[in-house]
Design an enzyme around this catalytic site. Structure first.
Site, mmCIF file in Angstrom:
data_model
loop_
_atom_site.group_PDB
_atom_site.id
_atom_site.type_symbol
_atom_site.label_atom_id
_atom_site.label_comp_id
_atom_site.label_asym_id
_atom_site.label_seq_id
_atom_site.Cartn_x
_atom_site.Cartn_y
_atom_site.Cartn_z
ATOM 1 N N GLN A 1 1.222 4.862 -0.243
ATOM 2 C CA GLN A 1 0.589 6.176 -0.171
ATOM 3 C C GLN A 1 1.607 7.236 0.248
ATOM 4 O O GLN A 1 1.912 8.152 -0.505
ATOM 5 C CB GLN A 1 -0.576 6.116 0.806
ATOM 6 C CG GLN A 1 -1.311 7.439 0.997
ATOM 7 C CD GLN A 1 -2.516 7.265 1.918
ATOM 8 O OE1 GLN A 1 -3.444 6.527 1.600
ATOM 9 N NE2 GLN A 1 -2.479 7.927 3.049
ATOM 10 N N THR A 2 2.162 7.066 1.443
ATOM 11 C CA THR A 2 3.054 8.081 2.006
ATOM 12 C C THR A 2 4.283 8.337 1.134
ATOM 13 O O THR A 2 4.838 7.425 0.535
ATOM 14 C CB THR A 2 3.509 7.613 3.405
ATOM 15 O OG1 THR A 2 2.342 7.335 4.174
ATOM 16 C CG2 THR A 2 4.344 8.683 4.095
ATOM 17 N N ARG B 1 0.295 1.973 39.511
ATOM 18 C CA ARG B 1 0.856 2.123 38.169
ATOM 19 C C ARG B 1 0.396 0.980 37.269
ATOM 20 O O ARG B 1 0.161 1.177 36.075
ATOM 21 C CB ARG B 1 2.389 2.132 38.244
ATOM 22 C CG ARG B 1 2.955 3.354 38.974
ATOM 23 C CD ARG B 1 4.376 3.117 39.484
ATOM 24 N NE ARG B 1 5.333 2.959 38.401
ATOM 25 C CZ ARG B 1 6.532 2.387 38.536
ATOM 26 N NH1 ARG B 1 6.921 1.909 39.722
ATOM 27 N NH2 ARG B 1 7.345 2.296 37.506
ATOM 28 N N THR C 1 1.491 6.591 14.901
ATOM 29 C CA THR C 1 1.788 7.451 13.762
ATOM 30 C C THR C 1 1.096 6.974 12.489
ATOM 31 O O THR C 1 0.499 7.770 11.761
ATOM 32 C CB THR C 1 3.322 7.496 13.545
ATOM 33 O OG1 THR C 1 3.940 7.893 14.769
ATOM 34 C CG2 THR C 1 3.687 8.464 12.450
ATOM 35 N N SER D 1 0.741 12.829 6.657
ATOM 36 C CA SER D 1 -0.574 13.217 7.168
ATOM 37 C C SER D 1 -1.419 13.884 6.088
ATOM 38 O O SER D 1 -2.610 13.613 5.960
ATOM 39 C CB SER D 1 -0.413 14.199 8.335
ATOM 40 O OG SER D 1 0.285 13.588 9.382
ATOM 41 N N TYR E 1 0.863 -1.170 0.000
ATOM 42 C CA TYR E 1 0.000 0.000 0.000
ATOM 43 C C TYR E 1 0.903 1.224 0.000
ATOM 44 O O TYR E 1 1.485 1.577 1.030
ATOM 45 C CB TYR E 1 -0.874 -0.047 1.247
ATOM 46 C CG TYR E 1 -1.893 1.064 1.349
ATOM 47 C CD1 TYR E 1 -3.149 0.936 0.769
ATOM 48 C CD2 TYR E 1 -1.596 2.234 2.051
ATOM 49 C CE1 TYR E 1 -4.096 1.946 0.874
ATOM 50 C CE2 TYR E 1 -2.534 3.252 2.157
ATOM 51 C CZ TYR E 1 -3.774 3.101 1.569
ATOM 52 O OH TYR E 1 -4.709 4.104 1.680
ATOM 53 N N GLN F 1 3.154 0.335 43.103
ATOM 54 C CA GLN F 1 3.206 -0.623 41.987
ATOM 55 C C GLN F 1 1.784 -0.887 41.479
ATOM 56 O O GLN F 1 1.528 -0.877 40.279
ATOM 57 C CB GLN F 1 3.872 -1.926 42.477
ATOM 58 C CG GLN F 1 4.264 -2.901 41.363
ATOM 59 C CD GLN F 1 5.639 -2.597 40.767
ATOM 60 O OE1 GLN F 1 6.232 -1.567 41.060
ATOM 61 N NE2 GLN F 1 6.116 -3.465 39.905
ATOM 62 N N GLU G 1 -1.575 5.121 9.890
ATOM 63 C CA GLU G 1 -3.040 5.218 9.821
ATOM 64 C C GLU G 1 -3.535 6.465 10.543
ATOM 65 O O GLU G 1 -4.579 6.434 11.200
ATOM 66 C CB GLU G 1 -3.697 3.977 10.418
ATOM 67 C CG GLU G 1 -3.622 2.772 9.530
ATOM 68 C CD GLU G 1 -4.197 3.045 8.144
ATOM 69 O OE1 GLU G 1 -5.332 3.548 8.070
ATOM 70 O OE2 GLU G 1 -3.491 2.790 7.147
#
Ligand SMILES: Cc1cc2nc3c(=O)[nH]c(=O)nc-3n(C[C@H](O)[C@H](O)[C@H](O)COP(=O)(O)OP(=O)(O)OC[C@H]3O[C@@H](n4cnc5c(N)ncnc54)[C@H](O)[C@@H]3O)c2cc1C
Ligand SMILES: Cc1cc2nc3c(=O)[nH]c(=O)nc-3n(C[C@H](O)[C@H](O)[C@H](O)COP(=O)(O)OP(=O)(O)OC[C@H]3O[C@@H](n4cnc5c(N)ncnc54)[C@H](O)[C@@H]3O)c2cc1C
Ligand SMILES: [Ca+2]
Lengths: 664, 664
Positions: A137-138, A333, A422, A144, A135, A330, A424
């Site tokens: 595209q970029t 988190r 980043t 973007s 694919y 712990q 999609e």
């Protein structure tokens, strides 16, 4: 002989039926059985070994990937696996490869944007892998901003062909997976030019390499873009670059499902509505959210198991030290991440339903829900991938020093996962789209147009802007309607505040630009509400198995209240809750952590991951961490010799004070 | 010929004297000149090349590191570099190596804990690198809990020796840098046992390898612990494992600066106060904070420069697109990190002063400030390293897809940096120490004992608990005293709230345990206040250079207000500020971003990093990003052949439908 199990005691503590939880996690008994079977198949096959991955050079790693991909395809054919099973197989092989793009992007692009004839021509070849697609595209200069792509596809009416060309360096295709070394074909995106007129970006099926000898076809320059984050990780993928020098393809290789170019070079919309292409997008994003829950659950599984093995401080009278999972820091988190894994799993499941729903609507020419679906999927992609990326690193830190070892599995998991933030759609760009949608919704509130789906609550904005949270005691925070209203009120108030601030600007566009950081925050609030709501909706269903629903209720509360604590400023500053209610939420959260604690190991067992898939010594099912870490260390190439290469040239001259005369 | 500079226009925009800012950043003109000279020296030396680092195998990388370390040492001797210059040289070589531990831990440990005779014996050898040392404390089973180490050093009065032994697998030393392959000696920590009595953990100088042939001495098993996060990164370091099998060392190799064992095996405190060892700790932590500002500034420099090169969207009438640095979301993510880099730099500078101060006091037997210094340095280590680790990854994301390429430099920077969150004290464990100190301070408030130094504000707790923030307009937030009071009030209120909640528990220790997550948050608030205060104090000094102070004032406000925005819940829920004041802070922040914008490139130029040190195509000084990315891609080993290795075995059989019969 009994199998070693350092976690046996922990497993006994569980207050629910783990086997039933496995099914709840998988989505259905059938899905569970497929996953279970295929993951064992992969784990038991020596070709799919991956424990030495970080030690391979780029070339060795790539070769290993080709081998695995071929072997996987062989197994798919030999075992006549269904499409679902084949997908699971690739998933459990757990090594990014060209085939992911072939199945995940190339085929869906043709399905989504091709005409019936095009599908009939290309898909059967693709399904058999007689061609392998990527694919593309970029470009080097545009990611973007897809509309800014520079590659051109100029129609030549004399020959009935398109001429694909890369006019500038920045127009080089850059990033497509599988392109660098493997793909024979691409769906390439380029500006369509007919009769000197630019019709914007369209997709074209282009053959890149000869099917005879794999050499690039004339006019095509193609290669790999080089090393990426980490060792192993995504370096198994041949993300590529591509330049076209006046490459000709027949006219019927433009994807003409939505718009067409006639023999005469006339550009026309087809009678199929443009919106149909959105189906593919929803599909891809739903998959990304599902992948987020997989990556997150994997990291959480490792950190949880290790936190029960690891003991540090607190020994009394020479007894064993405290398991670090017992420390409240712990827990505070780790457990919200555990809860997030389940939350993302269920919202991913719901997105599958949404995909079916939107597909049916599109085919019935009902486009009414599209803007909402678009915003919702964009936003969920953004917040789940961002949260997962952060969470993997937090899980690594939760493992102390040993989490930094490759053999913990966490470094590779992080490195291979993070690009999901980043690709999609850059997560910030996506949030801004959600933000715009929110503003549009707010601006239209008076107009009688009723918000639908995940944004329906905005229809009650008037109430949400002035409602008061009813919480009086900590346990009030366990009530779903209180949680939902607090999250709705927060989102509505942030959106309305943004819209008011935007309206203060003489030009609305300036307002959007200046306040974009606020818009992104409002978008996050809206999307977190969606995840919380879908988790709660899930709990309104029948969920079988002793204690299963109860555990999920606890996790749902942990998810919502930990978000509330993290974003306390949003809730309190907008007056949705009082500071006292915020403190009560925090108190309730602590109590919930104590309820999660005895179930923690069982809750990660429910993911049903094989040790092969986890790929982590710290996360081993049996908890036998230390001897295995020790064993693993000796495998490093540096340990092949006792005295390291370079001793005579570089170390000895230092020690012997000969460095000035040493030849370095 | 004019040098290419795509950033020339940006550089012209700067409203301050960059050369003077370089000096402010470096701390003094002299420090600037040394840095500048040494960094160029390293950059121009082909042996110190590092652009191919991620493509090397572990063995090649390690060999390359040995070579660089030897060459660095050669240059130090040839050029007769001072200790400061030599340290800078290692810093700019920018590749973790055994020598870092030799100079940074082994020598300081002897200096800090040895007797005068021991120093006289060992330090001259160490300074000449006739011996190479490491710091062997952590074991497979114990890191944070140093008191729980299992290695034993048993005194044998018959031979006047200590017998070092590793009684269990988990007692294996594990992690020490330089230990795996290089160090000839270690300061090893072990439980001192005399006459059957355990006196707790002490340090011992132990020879590990023969100075003749580098073979491990009898009884010693030593090796590398294997690959760590990333490719390149910290894999240049031979973090090692070590087992002792009854290894004997003379009695005088116990570090006896503070406590001693006599010939008869009697354990005694020396007359030198125990507290003296804290000097070393302050020194090491001060260095870690300085390193945080270096790593952070480096990431910020890359992301800022690339954000000015990268254009995406917003083209009007065919003109150039918008530089992504002009988007407010980009600014709101990036500029607080830029401000943090400066903030950490200045607090690091102050810590240098603190180190001198505490050393003088210790020698004058004044231990009064020690608890405060201990808490302050622990806390600053924790918050600056955590923030830096997160910030590097954020900078990577700010570069979109290209940030994921190794050639962006950010992946390696992240991978090599993050262990700073774990070594020299796990950041959570450190925050809990700060939290305890805060509680102790609060509990003693009534007692007449006046809090000093960075905690002095607690002496005004009564006022801080009920004061009201005076902000009425956005620009009021620019006033330093308003900022400081808001941060002091926040910290005081959080600490006092914690202490009250702890007191609700029948046993105070239970309160500490249960509320530890709150304690950690209060600790963060306290430490952020320190950074903000020290930045403000810095601005009260004379800072020469046109516009320099003005820029720093802007950055100081950005730092403080972005923290306030991020932790809005703390400020509003505790009533330190009203929601309206929070909104005004946010408004002011946006205005500040616009003021930073024209100066952004110059503000990162002021770090004065060479392209060699930055190691990033995206961060190149000249901004010539795209051609260089393209060039770099072709260097990948995968591009050595057009058709990849493995085509015939693995790709062709798929395409030709021969996979079932293919031999894989
Ligand atoms: C591992 C990986 C695999 C990939 N696989 C493929 C593939 O198979 N095929 C393919 O075609 N592509 C692929 N890509 C490319 C990917 O789709 C792009 O990287 C992605 O779309 C982001 O675009 P960008 O890199 O141009 O980021 P940029 O747009 O350059 O982002 C840089 C910064 O600018 C900000 N920004 C940009 N625009 C705006 C705006 N309007 N407002 C505010 N901020 C803005 C972003 O938030 C970000 O902080 C892949 C990328 C990676 C990393
Ligand atoms: C790259 C690197 C280099 C190193 N170099 C050296 C070296 O040269 N020499 C050397 O001796 N060592 C070295 N170390 C070891 C390092 O000092 C330890 O890893 C560090 O002290 C952390 O200890 P740990 O790994 O035992 O973490 P653990 O203590 O096991 O931490 C695991 C988890 O438990 C939590 N935890 C632990 N105790 C508590 C508590 N009381 N309360 C709440 N939570 C708790 C932590 O917060 C963490 O989340 C190095 C480590 C690394 C990663
Ligand atoms: Ca490698």
């Amino acid at each position: 002989m009994e199998a070693l199990d350092y976690h046996a005691e922990e497993r006994r503590k569980a207050e629910f039926d783990v086997e039933e939880m496995k099914i709840a996690w998988a989505g259905s008994r059938q899905a569970y059985e497929i996953s279970d079977r295929v993951s064992r198949l992969v784990a038991s096959d020596p070709v799919f070994r991956k424990d030495n991955r970080t030690m391979l050079s780029r070339k060795e790693l790539f070769n290993d990937t080709l081998k695995k991909a071929a072997h996987a395809w062989k197994r798919v054919i030999e075992l006549r696996l269904s499409e679902e099973e084949a997908g699971k197989l690739r998933f459990f092989v757990d090594q990014p490869a060209f085939s992911d793009l072939h199945w995940g992007m190339f085929i869906p692009a043709i399905k989504g944007s091709g005409t019936e004839e095009q599908k009939a021509k290309w898909l059967p070849m693709a399904y058999k892998m007689q061609i392998i697609g990527c694919y593309a595209q970029t470009e080097l200069g545009h990611g973007s901003n897809v509309q800014g792509l520079e590659t051109t596809a100029t129609f030549d009416p004399h020959t009935d062909e398109f001429v694909l060309h890369s006019p500038t360096l920045t127009s080089s295709k850059w990033w497509p997976g599988g392109l660098g070394k493997v793909a024979t074909h691409a769906v390439a995106y380029a500006r369509l030019i007919t009769n000197g007129q630019d019709h914007g970006v369209h997709g074209f099926i282009v053959q890149l390499r000869s099917l005879d000898d794999h050499l690039p076809l004339p006019g095509i320059t193609v290669g790999d873009i080089g090393m990426k984050f980490g060792s192993g990780a995504y370096n198994s993928m041949d993300n590529g670059l591509l330049r076209f020098d006046h490459v000709r393809i027949p006219r019927d290789q433009m994807l003409m499902g939505v718009s067409q170019v006639t023999r005469e070079g006339k550009y026309m919309q087809s009678d199929v509505p443009r919106q149909l292409v959105y189906g593919t997008m929803v599909y891809v994003r739903q998959k990304i959210v599902a992948d987020a829950s997989s990556a997150l659950s994997r990291a959480v599984c490792i950190a949880t198991r290790y936190s029960a093995v690891r003991r540090q401080f607190g020994s009394q009278n020479g007894g064993p030290e405290t398991q670090v999972i017992d420390y409240k820091t712990q827990q505070s988190r780790l457990f919200p991440l555990l809860a997030s894994a389940y939350a993302f799993r269920f919202v991913g499941e719901w997105l599958k339903w949404l995909y079916t729903d939107v597909t049916q609507r599109l085919h019935a020419n009902d486009f009414s829900t599209l803007p909402e679906v678009h915003a919702c999927t964009a936003g969920l992609k953004s917040i789940t991938t961002s949260a997962t990326a952060d969470a993997i690193e937090e899980c690594r830190k939760l493992c102390g020093g040993h989490g930094y070892l490759s053999s913990s599995g966490l470094p590779e998991l992080f490195a291979v996962y993070i690009p999901a933030c980043t690709y999609e759609g850059d997560n910030t760009v996506l949030l801004l789209q959600v933000g715009r949608f929110l503003m549009k919704t707010v601006f239209q509130l008076g107009s009688g147009k009723k918000p639908v789906g995940t944004i329906a609550y905005m229809g009650r904005a008037e109430h949400l802007l002035q409602c008061h949270c009813e919480v009086q005691r900590a346990e009030d925070w366990l009530k779903p309607h209180i949680i939902v209203e607090a999250f709705e009120a927060r989102s509505a108030r942030m959106a309305v505040a943004c819209s008011k601030n935007i309206n203060k600007f003489p030009k609305q566009e300036d307002g959007f630009a200046e306040l974009s950081a606020d818009l992104a925050e409002a978008a996050v609030a809206h999307c977190q509400l969606i995840v919380v709501s879908k988790f709660i909706e899930k709990l309104q269903q029948d969920i079988p198995g002793k204690g299963v629903k109860r555990q999920l209720e606890i996790l749902c509360s942990v998810y919502a209240l930990s978000l509330l604590h993290k974003h306390l400023g949003d809730f309190v500053a907008s007056g949705c809750i009082t500071p006292e209610q915020g403190a009560l939420a925090n108190e309730q959260l602590r109590l919930l952590y104590s309820q999660v604690r005895p179930n923690a190991i069982a809750l990660v067992d429910a993911f049903n991951y094989t040790d092969h898939y986890l790929g982590s010594i710290l996360g081993r099912y049996d908890g036998n961490v230390y001897p295995k870490l020790y064993e693993e260390a000796w495998k490093d190439p540096l340990n092949e010799t006792v005295v390291p290469d370079g001793y005579h040239e570089y170390i000895r001259p230092i020690l012997k004070q000969h460095i000035r005369v040493a030849r370095l």
